[in-house]
Design a protein around this motif. Structure first.
Motif, PDB file in Angstrom:
ATOM      1  N   ASP A   1      64.913  80.598 -64.614  1.00 27.13           N
ATOM      2  CA  ASP A   1      63.639  80.107 -65.132  1.00 27.13           C
ATOM      3  C   ASP A   1      63.799  78.689 -65.679  1.00 27.13           C
ATOM      4  N   ALA A   2      64.939  78.427 -66.328  1.00 25.95           N
ATOM      5  CA  ALA A   2      65.166  77.102 -66.917  1.00 25.95           C
ATOM      6  C   ALA A   2      65.263  76.020 -65.844  1.00 25.95           C
ATOM      7  N   THR A   3      65.980  76.307 -64.726  1.00 30.06           N
ATOM      8  CA  THR A   3      66.110  75.287 -63.672  1.00 30.06           C
ATOM      9  C   THR A   3      64.767  75.048 -62.989  1.00 30.06           C
ATOM     10  N   LEU A   4      63.959  76.111 -62.826  1.00 35.51           N
ATOM     11  CA  LEU A   4      62.646  75.938 -62.222  1.00 35.51           C
ATOM     12  C   LEU A   4      61.697  75.200 -63.160  1.00 35.51           C
ATOM     13  N   ASP A   5      61.798  75.464 -64.471  1.00 37.52           N
ATOM     14  CA  ASP A   5      60.988  74.725 -65.446  1.00 37.52           C
ATOM     15  C   ASP A   5      61.288  73.236 -65.355  1.00 37.52           C
ATOM     16  N   ALA A   6      62.578  72.900 -65.242  1.00 38.35           N
ATOM     17  CA  ALA A   6      62.975  71.489 -65.173  1.00 38.35           C
ATOM     18  C   ALA A   6      62.447  70.832 -63.898  1.00 38.35           C
ATOM     19  N   LYS A   7      62.531  71.551 -62.769  1.00 34.46           N
ATOM     20  CA  LYS A   7      62.025  70.994 -61.508  1.00 34.46           C
ATOM     21  C   LYS A   7      60.520  70.781 -61.571  1.00 34.46           C
ATOM     22  N   GLU A   8      59.814  71.736 -62.136  1.00 36.85           N
ATOM     23  CA  GLU A   8      58.362  71.610 -62.224  1.00 36.85           C
ATOM     24  C   GLU A   8      57.974  70.444 -63.121  1.00 36.85           C
ATOM     25  N   ALA A   9      58.722  70.226 -64.203  1.00 36.22           N
ATOM     26  CA  ALA A   9      58.446  69.090 -65.090  1.00 36.22           C
ATOM     27  C   ALA A   9      58.674  67.773 -64.358  1.00 36.22           C
ATOM     28  N   ASP A  10      59.752  67.697 -63.576  1.00 34.13           N
ATOM     29  CA  ASP A  10      60.028  66.483 -62.797  1.00 34.13           C
ATOM     30  C   ASP A  10      58.901  66.190 -61.820  1.00 34.13           C
ATOM     31  N   HIS A  11      58.385  67.232 -61.186  1.00 29.97           N
ATOM     32  CA  HIS A  11      57.344  67.024 -60.190  1.00 29.97           C
ATOM     33  C   HIS A  11      55.993  66.717 -60.826  1.00 29.97           C
ATOM     34  N   ARG A  12      55.752  67.236 -62.011  1.00 30.08           N
ATOM     35  CA  ARG A  12      54.521  66.846 -62.714  1.00 30.08           C
ATOM     36  C   ARG A  12      54.542  65.360 -63.043  1.00 30.08           C
ATOM     37  N   GLU A  13      55.701  64.874 -63.460  1.00 28.40           N
ATOM     38  CA  GLU A  13      55.829  63.449 -63.757  1.00 28.40           C
ATOM     39  C   GLU A  13      55.678  62.624 -62.480  1.00 28.40           C
ATOM     40  N   ALA A  14      56.308  63.084 -61.401  1.00 28.93           N
ATOM     41  CA  ALA A  14      56.193  62.363 -60.127  1.00 28.93           C
ATOM     42  C   ALA A  14      54.752  62.342 -59.642  1.00 28.93           C
ATOM     43  N   ASN A  15      54.048  63.465 -59.821  1.00 29.97           N
ATOM     44  CA  ASN A  15      52.643  63.521 -59.415  1.00 29.97           C
ATOM     45  C   ASN A  15      51.788  62.543 -60.212  1.00 29.97           C
ATOM     46  N   HIS A  16      52.103  62.383 -61.493  1.00 29.01           N
ATOM     47  CA  HIS A  16      51.356  61.447 -62.334  1.00 29.01           C
ATOM     48  C   HIS A  16      51.475  60.026 -61.801  1.00 29.01           C
ATOM     49  N   TYR A  17      52.701  59.595 -61.507  1.00 29.15           N
ATOM     50  CA  TYR A  17      52.897  58.229 -61.011  1.00 29.15           C
ATOM     51  C   TYR A  17      52.373  58.077 -59.585  1.00 29.15           C
ATOM     52  N   ALA A  18      52.476  59.154 -58.793  1.00 29.04           N
ATOM     53  CA  ALA A  18      51.934  59.095 -57.434  1.00 29.04           C
ATOM     54  C   ALA A  18      50.434  58.872 -57.461  1.00 29.04           C
ATOM     55  N   ARG A  19      49.753  59.506 -58.426  1.00 30.52           N
ATOM     56  CA  ARG A  19      48.304  59.336 -58.533  1.00 30.52           C
ATOM     57  C   ARG A  19      47.947  57.901 -58.913  1.00 30.52           C
ATOM     58  N   LEU A  20      48.710  57.305 -59.816  1.00 28.91           N
ATOM     59  CA  LEU A  20      48.457  55.914 -60.181  1.00 28.91           C
ATOM     60  C   LEU A  20      48.632  54.994 -58.979  1.00 28.91           C
ATOM     61  N   ASP A  21      49.674  55.240 -58.190  1.00 32.40           N
ATOM     62  CA  ASP A  21      49.885  54.441 -56.975  1.00 32.40           C
ATOM     63  C   ASP A  21      48.775  54.659 -55.957  1.00 32.40           C
ATOM     64  N   ALA A  22      48.223  55.868 -55.944  1.00 34.25           N
ATOM     65  CA  ALA A  22      47.214  56.205 -54.939  1.00 34.25           C
ATOM     66  C   ALA A  22      45.882  55.518 -55.180  1.00 34.25           C
ATOM     67  N   ASN A  23      45.613  55.142 -56.412  1.00 35.26           N
ATOM     68  CA  ASN A  23      44.291  54.607 -56.727  1.00 35.26           C
ATOM     69  C   ASN A  23      43.922  53.375 -55.903  1.00 35.26           C
ATOM     70  N   GLN A  24      44.895  52.495 -55.674  1.00 32.22           N
ATOM     71  CA  GLN A  24      44.600  51.311 -54.867  1.00 32.22           C
ATOM     72  C   GLN A  24      44.264  51.685 -53.429  1.00 32.22           C
ATOM     73  N   LEU A  25      44.948  52.708 -52.916  1.00 34.96           N
ATOM     74  CA  LEU A  25      44.645  53.164 -51.555  1.00 34.96           C
ATOM     75  C   LEU A  25      43.283  53.837 -51.501  1.00 34.96           C
ATOM     76  N   LEU A  26      42.940  54.577 -52.551  1.00 35.48           N
ATOM     77  CA  LEU A  26      41.636  55.234 -52.583  1.00 35.48           C
ATOM     78  C   LEU A  26      40.502  54.212 -52.566  1.00 35.48           C
ATOM     79  N   ARG A  27      40.726  53.083 -53.190  1.00 34.24           N
ATOM     80  CA  ARG A  27      39.695  52.025 -53.189  1.00 34.24           C
ATOM     81  C   ARG A  27      39.464  51.504 -51.775  1.00 34.24           C
ATOM     82  N   ASN A  28      40.502  51.519 -50.958  1.00 35.74           N
ATOM     83  CA  ASN A  28      40.444  50.898 -49.635  1.00 35.74           C
ATOM     84  C   ASN A  28      40.210  51.896 -48.510  1.00 35.74           C
ATOM     85  N   GLY A  29      39.590  53.023 -48.821  1.00 37.00           N
ATOM     86  CA  GLY A  29      39.173  53.930 -47.753  1.00 37.00           C
ATOM     87  C   GLY A  29      40.119  55.057 -47.426  1.00 37.00           C
ATOM     88  N   PHE A  30      41.206  55.189 -48.177  1.00 37.78           N
ATOM     89  CA  PHE A  30      42.089  56.326 -47.944  1.00 37.78           C
ATOM     90  C   PHE A  30      41.580  57.524 -48.743  1.00 37.78           C
TER      91      PHE A  30
END
Length: 303
Positions: free
Chosen positions: A16-45
């Motif tokens: 459970d601890a290793t899966l908790d850590a992986k899920e936390a890493d991916h939540r953080e990655a998803n946060h930054y991915a969304r910020l990067d995506a905003n410019q693409l969303l403006r341009n029709g993606f």
């Protein structure tokens, strides 16, 4: 010593601890991915739901953005507009068996791995028997561990027979995805097709059915073991057609040597379900349709 899905040893056990850590890493990655995506969303993606629901490790397919010429022709969206866009979020991955049950599952995957030859000799089978019996003595369960799923998906008849003899209830257990050992065995058979058709030896499938595997059981999508076989077979067929330069070629499926016998063995008592035949659409996902202000017609993203 643990083994990963590719047969590599020395992998730390899943907890459970290793899966908790992986899920936390991916939540953080998803946060930054969304910020990067905003410019693409403006341009029709945009996020295409069929791509997003493809899953990937911790749902990473949801980060893929696509576009179309019709979208590029539209005015740029504002920062406020793109910030308000809601993405499809897949359900968290179900957690695999843990503790001693997880040890049984990992032992079974390791013992049945084609990298090590599986339980192909009496010596290997007896070694697996002793180790798994020891784990059961420590409170582990063959049924909870989904050991029979692992053995069936490895096409290891000796291990399948042993597990059923130790705990017959494993035959109709479901894993965290709602799949039975019979469904896994059916998918393995689908991958055995050659230019000469399907092999006549269905030893693992026959063993499961003889032990009472219920071919009427459905997974959460409504597919039986027959549907898993057909879906995997048609996926392989589509892939081979694409690589051979014949995409979309429609052959007579029932003319493939051996396929009718497999269908006969897996056919539910009431016949194939709609999901088995691929006649249903996935439900519960966002419908990405917009009304084009230019002509008022429905414009399905990605067309």
């Amino acid at each position: 010593e643990m083994m990963d899905p590719f047969g590599r040893q020395g992998v730390p056990p899943v907890t459970d601890a290793t899966l908790d850590a992986k899920e936390a890493d991916h939540r953080e990655a998803n946060h930054y991915a969304r910020l990067d995506a905003n410019q693409l969303l403006r341009n029709g993606f945009y996020q295409d739901v069929h791509t997003a629901q493809g899953g990937g490790f911790f749902g990473t397919s949801k980060r893929i953005l696509v576009s179309a010429l019709s979208e590029w022709r539209k005015p740029l969206k504002t920062h406020a507009e793109v910030a308000a866009v809601e993405f499809y979020e897949p359900e968290p991955d179900p957690r695999p068996p843990m503790g001693v049950d997880g040890e049984i599952l990992e032992l079974t995957k390791k013992s049945c791995s084609s990298w090590t030859g599986g339980c192909s000799t009496d010596e290997k089978l007896n070694k697996y028997r002793l180790e798994v019996t020891s784990l059961i003595g420590r409170g582990g369960s063959l049924a909870r561990s989904c050991a029979l799923h692992a053995a069936s998906c490895s096409d290891d008849l000796a291990a399948v027979s042993l597990i059923i003899s130790l705990d017959p209830s494993t035959v109709n257990t479901s894993d965290v995805y709602g799949r039975t050992p019979l469904m896994g065995a059916a998918e393995i058979i689908a991958g055995k097709s050659t230019n000469a058709g399907f092999p006549s030896n269905h030893a693992v499938l026959d063993k499961l059915l003889a032990a009472g595997a219920d071919k009427n059981t459905t997974d959460p999508s409504g597919r039986t073991a027959l549907g898993h076989f057909l879906g995997q077979h048609r996926e392989y067929t589509t892939m081979m057609q694409a690589t051979s330069g014949q995409p979309g070629y429609q052959a007579n499926e029932n003319a493939i040597p051996g396929i009718l016998e497999i269908k006969r063995k897996l056919m539910p008592d009431g016949g194939a379900t709609a999901a088995d035949e691929g006649d249903t659409e996935e439900e519960g996902f966002i419908n990405y349709k917009l009304v084009d202000p230019d002509d008022g017609s429905d414009d399905l993203y990605g067309d």
